[in-house]
Write a protein that holds these residues in place. Structure first.
Motif, PDB file in Angstrom:
ATOM      1  N   ILE A  88      27.272 -14.931  -1.915  1.00 40.30           N
ATOM      2  CA  ILE A  88      28.595 -14.790  -2.651  1.00 40.30           C
ATOM      3  C   ILE A  88      28.756 -15.626  -3.727  1.00 40.30           C
ATOM      4  N   ASP A 100      29.042 -17.084   8.969  1.00 41.91           N
ATOM      5  CA  ASP A 100      27.654 -16.871   9.457  1.00 41.91           C
ATOM      6  C   ASP A 100      26.782 -18.127   8.568  1.00 41.91           C
ATOM      7  N   GLY A 123      39.000 -12.041   1.862  1.00 41.89           N
ATOM      8  CA  GLY A 123      39.048 -11.082   2.881  1.00 41.89           C
ATOM      9  C   GLY A 123      38.013 -11.131   3.899  1.00 41.89           C
ATOM     10  N   PRO A 124      38.056 -10.019   4.844  1.00 44.40           N
ATOM     11  CA  PRO A 124      37.201 -10.215   5.864  1.00 44.40           C
ATOM     12  C   PRO A 124      35.625 -10.224   5.874  1.00 44.40           C
ATOM     13  N   THR A 125      35.164  -9.649   4.714  1.00 42.80           N
ATOM     14  CA  THR A 125      33.628  -9.615   4.363  1.00 42.80           C
ATOM     15  C   THR A 125      33.361 -11.053   3.970  1.00 42.80           C
ATOM     16  N   PHE A 126      34.143 -11.469   3.123  1.00 42.80           N
ATOM     17  CA  PHE A 126      33.875 -12.921   2.738  1.00 42.80           C
ATOM     18  C   PHE A 126      33.880 -13.845   4.235  1.00 42.80           C
ATOM     19  N   LEU A 136      33.212 -13.114   7.105  1.00 43.55           N
ATOM     20  CA  LEU A 136      32.193 -13.121   8.136  1.00 43.55           C
ATOM     21  C   LEU A 136      30.963 -13.592   7.312  1.00 43.55           C
ATOM     22  N   ARG A 137      30.733 -13.436   6.108  1.00 45.27           N
ATOM     23  CA  ARG A 137      29.575 -14.059   5.426  1.00 45.27           C
ATOM     24  C   ARG A 137      29.424 -15.598   5.526  1.00 45.27           C
TER      25      ARG A 137
END
Length: 220
Positions: A35, A61, A52-55, A57-58
Motif C-alpha cells: 500500500i 497481515d 476499506g476491507p482490502t486495506f 486485510l493487507r
C-alpha cells in the motif's frame, strides 16, 4: 452479524500502536502490505479515516494481527482488559480540568444505597451552573440519592494507548422542583435517557469536592 461502528480515530491509533510494538516504520509496513505509505500515514493521523476491507486485510497481515483486533474486537468487553502502559505516569487533576472533562453532558455513574444494598448506576447527565443534573423516575433506584450526600463518577479509557482519566464528584443531591428549572434542564438535555421510559424526575448534585486523575504512558 454486522459489526458495530468503530469510533473515528480508533483504527488509526490501533494501527500506529501495533506498528510501534513491532518496531516498524510506516514505509516498512506499507512495503509489506503493498500500500502507499502516504495513505497509511493518513489513516494513522486523520481521526475521521475509515479504511476499506482490502486495506485492513493487507495491513493486518503486515502487522501480524487480525482485522477484528485492529478494529477493536474487544470493544464489547469491559474496559481496561489490555496491558498497562510502559512506565505509566499518574497525574492528579485540578478542579478546572475536571470540569472541562465533565463537559456539558454525558453518561456517568452515581453511587446510591438502595433497599437491596449499595449500587452504582449509569445515568445521563447534564452540567449546568457548576452542578450536575440527571433524570430518573420516582420508583427508579437513582431517586434514592435525593436528600443524601452522593458520589458521582465519569471516566474514559483509551484501550489503544493504555491511557485514561477519571473524575469524582462528591456532594448533596436534591430534587429539582421549580418548574422553570425543570423546563431549562429538559431543554438542555442532549439525549433522552438511554434507559428509556418516563423519567421526568430531575436530581441535582451540588459539588462540594471534585477530584480527578489521569494515567498516561511515560517515556522510555
Amino acid at each position: 452479524m454486522p459489526q458495530d461502528p468503530v469510533p473515528a480515530g480508533d483504527i488509526g491509533r490501533r494501527l500506529a500502536l501495533r506498528r510501534e510494538e513491532l518496531g516498524l516504520t510506516r514505509e516498512e509496513v506499507a512495503e509489506r502490505a503493498g500500500i502507499a505509505a502516504a495513505y497509511l500515514r493518513y489513516v494513522e493521523e486523520e481521526p475521521t479515516a475509515l479504511p476499506g476491507p482490502t486495506f485492513m486485510l493487507r495491513v493486518a497481515d503486515a502487522l501480524e494481527s487480525t482485522v477484528p483486533q485492529l478494529r477493536g474486537g474487544a470493544a464489547g468487553m469491559p474496559p481496561g482488559m489490555g496491558e498497562a502502559a510502559v512506565n505509566p505516569v499518574f497525574t492528579p487533576l485540578g478542579r478546572d480540568e475536571c470540569l472541562a472533562l465533565l463537559s456539558d453532558h454525558g453518561v456517568g455513574r452515581v453511587a446510591v444505597t438502595t433497599e437491596d444494598g449499595p449500587a452504582i448506576l449509569p445515568v445521563n447527565y447534564a452540567v449546568e451552573g457548576g452542578t450536575i443534573a440527571f433524570r430518573t423516575a420516582p420508583t427508579a433506584a437513582p431517586s434514592a440519592t435525593v436528600g443524601r450526600d452522593v458520589a458521582f463518577e465519569v471516566d474514559r479509557v483509551d484501550e489503544a494507548l493504555s491511557e485514561g482519566w477519571s473524575v469524582l464528584v462528591l456532594g448533596p443531591a436534591t430534587q429539582v422542583t421549580e418548574a422553570d428549572d425543570v423546563r431549562r434542564l429538559r431543554a438542555r438535555a442532549r439525549s433522552a435517557p438511554w434507559a428509556g421510559g418516563d423519567r421526568e424526575m430531575w436530581v441535582r448534585i451540588s459539588p462540594v469536592r471534585i477530584t480527578g486523575r489521569r494515567i498516561r504512558a511515560g517515556s522510555g
